[in-house]
Design a protein around this motif. Structure first.
Motif, PDB file in Angstrom:
ATOM      1  N   UNK A 316       0.831  -1.215   0.000  1.00 12.93           N
ATOM      2  CA  UNK A 316       0.000   0.000   0.000  1.00 12.93           C
ATOM      3  C   UNK A 316       0.867   1.267   0.000  1.00 12.93           C
ATOM      4  N   UNK A 317       0.426   2.237  -0.770  1.00 18.32           N
ATOM      5  CA  UNK A 317       1.228   3.446  -0.967  1.00 18.32           C
ATOM      6  C   UNK A 317       1.549   4.154   0.344  1.00 18.32           C
ATOM      7  N   UNK A 318       0.590   4.262   1.237  1.00 21.01           N
ATOM      8  CA  UNK A 318       0.823   5.023   2.462  1.00 21.01           C
ATOM      9  C   UNK A 318       1.804   4.330   3.408  1.00 21.01           C
ATOM     10  N   UNK A 319       1.965   2.987   3.244  1.00 18.52           N
ATOM     11  CA  UNK A 319       2.878   2.241   4.109  1.00 18.52           C
ATOM     12  C   UNK A 319       4.276   2.122   3.506  1.00 18.52           C
ATOM     13  N   UNK A 320       4.401   2.420   2.225  1.00 21.22           N
ATOM     14  CA  UNK A 320       5.675   2.199   1.532  1.00 21.22           C
ATOM     15  C   UNK A 320       6.849   2.975   2.154  1.00 21.22           C
ATOM     16  N   UNK A 321       6.714   4.296   2.443  1.00 21.13           N
ATOM     17  CA  UNK A 321       7.878   5.036   2.966  1.00 21.13           C
ATOM     18  C   UNK A 321       8.440   4.442   4.259  1.00 21.13           C
ATOM     19  N   UNK A 322       7.549   4.010   5.144  1.00 20.64           N
ATOM     20  CA  UNK A 322       8.013   3.524   6.437  1.00 20.64           C
ATOM     21  C   UNK A 322       8.781   2.223   6.298  1.00 20.64           C
ATOM     22  N   UNK A 323       8.198   1.237   5.567  1.00 22.50           N
ATOM     23  CA  UNK A 323       8.850  -0.060   5.488  1.00 22.50           C
ATOM     24  C   UNK A 323      10.132   0.030   4.645  1.00 22.50           C
ATOM     25  N   UNK A 324      10.096   0.824   3.587  1.00 20.58           N
ATOM     26  CA  UNK A 324      11.314   1.001   2.792  1.00 20.58           C
ATOM     27  C   UNK A 324      12.378   1.754   3.583  1.00 20.58           C
ATOM     28  N   UNK A 325      11.932   2.709   4.402  1.00 23.46           N
ATOM     29  CA  UNK A 325      12.862   3.455   5.235  1.00 23.46           C
ATOM     30  C   UNK A 325      13.603   2.552   6.209  1.00 23.46           C
ATOM     31  N   UNK A 326      12.934   1.508   6.716  1.00 19.39           N
ATOM     32  CA  UNK A 326      13.599   0.587   7.638  1.00 19.39           C
ATOM     33  C   UNK A 326      14.734  -0.158   6.939  1.00 19.39           C
ATOM     34  N   UNK A 327      14.464  -0.620   5.712  1.00 18.51           N
ATOM     35  CA  UNK A 327      15.514  -1.313   4.955  1.00 18.51           C
ATOM     36  C   UNK A 327      16.644  -0.349   4.590  1.00 18.51           C
ATOM     37  N   UNK A 328      16.284   0.880   4.212  1.00 18.04           N
ATOM     38  CA  UNK A 328      17.312   1.849   3.854  1.00 18.04           C
ATOM     39  C   UNK A 328      18.214   2.163   5.044  1.00 18.04           C
ATOM     40  N   UNK A 329      17.622   2.188   6.249  1.00 11.57           N
ATOM     41  CA  UNK A 329      18.412   2.470   7.446  1.00 11.57           C
ATOM     42  C   UNK A 329      19.465   1.396   7.673  1.00 11.57           C
ATOM     43  N   UNK A 330      19.072   0.123   7.456  1.00 10.19           N
ATOM     44  CA  UNK A 330      20.037  -0.972   7.608  1.00 10.19           C
ATOM     45  C   UNK A 330      21.118  -0.868   6.535  1.00 10.19           C
ATOM     46  N   UNK A 331      20.693  -0.542   5.313  1.00  5.32           N
ATOM     47  CA  UNK A 331      21.655  -0.412   4.208  1.00  5.32           C
ATOM     48  C   UNK A 331      22.666   0.700   4.502  1.00  5.32           C
ATOM     49  N   UNK A 332      22.184   1.828   5.063  1.00  3.87           N
ATOM     50  CA  UNK A 332      23.088   2.917   5.413  1.00  3.87           C
ATOM     51  C   UNK A 332      24.076   2.491   6.497  1.00  3.87           C
ATOM     52  N   UNK A 333      23.581   1.689   7.469  1.00  2.00           N
ATOM     53  CA  UNK A 333      24.467   1.221   8.541  1.00  2.00           C
ATOM     54  C   UNK A 333      25.596   0.365   7.970  1.00  2.00           C
ATOM     55  N   UNK A 334      25.264  -0.501   6.997  1.00  2.00           N
ATOM     56  CA  UNK A 334      26.291  -1.338   6.369  1.00  2.00           C
ATOM     57  C   UNK A 334      27.273  -0.469   5.592  1.00  2.00           C
ATOM     58  N   UNK A 335      26.739   0.540   4.870  1.00  2.00           N
ATOM     59  CA  UNK A 335      27.608   1.442   4.113  1.00  2.00           C
ATOM     60  C   UNK A 335      28.557   2.204   5.057  1.00  2.00           C
ATOM     61  N   UNK A 336      28.035   2.678   6.191  1.00  2.00           N
ATOM     62  CA  UNK A 336      28.872   3.389   7.147  1.00  2.00           C
ATOM     63  C   UNK A 336      29.947   2.483   7.731  1.00  2.00           C
ATOM     64  N   UNK A 337      29.579   1.186   7.971  1.00  2.00           N
ATOM     65  CA  UNK A 337      30.564   0.236   8.472  1.00  2.00           C
ATOM     66  C   UNK A 337      31.663   0.004   7.431  1.00  2.00           C
TER      67      UNK A 337
END
Length: 409
Positions: A316-337
């Protein structure tokens, strides 16, 4: 009779001073010895020497005007010429003559300086006028207006020219400011008119949007809303207060329509809701990888999770930013590491940190030796001063050592 190299007292008590023009009568003395007479008039001479010395200093070190200096010189010259003192009066005349030359030289210097100042002021005001006339044609209303105001302050701080020149330049300067103000006023008047036209157009768009909000003709109505949005953007902005109110009404009408359509399409959306649950589960697994302790393993695990993520359909469109944001946060953590790992293994950065640490350690060791030597020599003041310097160097060394630890020692 009593005498000295510059004067004498005869038997009648008359005091004389010797000059290049011969002896001159200074005065008469009947109240004491001839020696006291000479001493009195020698003190008068010393007084003149002091006064001339002070005037020479004032001429040399202050902004005493040429007129005032010449008046003081004339006053002293009268005293010297009246021969009421015993001493080298010719030498005083020479000093006064040189002082006149100095005053005249200073007068010429000030005249030249004043002319130079006038030329510089004219050049500065010419430059201000040229800049103001250029700014008068600018469409950068805010920055040009601020700069013109600043130019006025600069103008006020400059010396005045002769009245005719100053008035002519000020007239041009003022005219440029007036021209800019007139153009700016016309621009914003035109802008107000455009915004009023935009308000009227958007009022009509809002009315139609509100009339369509209850429509159940989903396809054509959604298409019409897209057309209304394009017309909205093309209409330009209304006044700020009106713009915000109209936009809220326009967006609110759309929200009512699309919310109703979403409710009708609930069955179709059930699949997206299921997809959302699957993606949330994957996000839960991904978040367990943080904090990163094993970069290689975390990278591999995230790659696997991401492949599974891509295999899942839309959510659902309204839920997309939140769930994608969670994955992006993990991806950023790996990139920072990864970036941190690179910094730790970068030989150039490690070498720079090690070099700085070595230099600071050497400086600390040297200061400690100097402190011990100063105290041994009984120079506690120097030792205390070096101790304060040591505190600062030690703090820098501690910071550098901490930074070096980030590179693995």
């Amino acid at each position: 009779m009593s005498s000295d190299p510059w004067g004498r007292v005869d038997e009648t008590g008359t005091v004389y001073v010797r000059t290049s023009d011969g002896e001159q009568v200074v005065g008469s003395w009947q109240a004491g010895t001839p020696e006291e007479a000479l001493a009195y008039f020698e003190r008068k001479y010393e007084g003149l020497v002091v006064e001339i010395g002070l005037l020479e200093k004032r001429v040399r070190t202050t902004d005493l005007s040429a007129k005032d200096a010449q008046t003081a010189i004339d006053h002293l010259r009268v005293q010297v010429d009246e021969h009421h003192a015993v001493g080298d009066l010719d030498a005083l005349r020479v000093r006064l003559d040189k002082l006149v030359e100095t005053v005249e030289s200073r007068r010429e210097e000030r005249k030249v300086a004043k002319a130079k100042q006038a030329d510089e002021a004219r050049a500065a005001k010419d430059a201000l006028v040229a800049e103001a006339e250029q700014l008068a044609q600018s469409d950068q209303w805010r920055s040009a207006g601020e700069r013109l105001r600043a130019l006025v302050d600069i103008w006020k701080g400059l010396p005045r020219l002769d009245r005719k020149s100053d008035d002519e330049l000020w007239h041009r300067f003022s005219h440029a400011r007036s021209a800019f103000s007139k153009r700016r006023k016309a621009h914003f008047a035109s802008l107000d008119a455009q915004r009023e036209d935009a308000r009227k157009v958007k009022e009509k768009l809002v009315s139609e949007a509100e009339s369509l909000s209850k429509s159940t003709d989903w396809g054509p109505t959604a298409a019409r809303y897209r057309e209304l949005m394009a017309d909205w953007k093309a209409a330009g902005r209304a006044q700020r207060e009106a713009e915000d109110d109209l936009w809220n009404r326009f967006r609110g009408a759309q929200d009512v329509f699309f919310a109703a359509r979403s409710e009708v399409f609930a069955e179709r959306d059930a699949e997206q809701i299921e997809n959302l649950k699957l993606k949330e589960e994957l996000a839960d697994e991904a978040e367990k990888l943080v904090p990163i302790t094993d970069l290689k393993a975390a990278r591999a695990a995230f790659r696997s999770l991401n492949e599974r993520w891509e295999g899942i359909g839309h959510v659902p469109r309204d839920a997309r930013p939140k769930v994608e944001g969670r994955m992006h946060a993990v991806e950023r953590a790996i990139q920072e590491a990864e970036e941190g790992e690179w910094r730790r293994t970068n030989p150039e950065a490690r070498a720079r940190a090690a070099g700085l640490t070595g230099q600071l350690q050497a400086a600390v060791d040297k200061l400690r030796q100097q402190i011990d030597a100063a105290r041994a020599a009984g120079n506690n003041a120097k030792a205390d001063k070096l101790a304060r310097e040591l505190e600062g160097r030690q703090a820098l060394l501690d910071q550098a050592l901490k930074g070096l630890e980030e590179f693995g020692g």
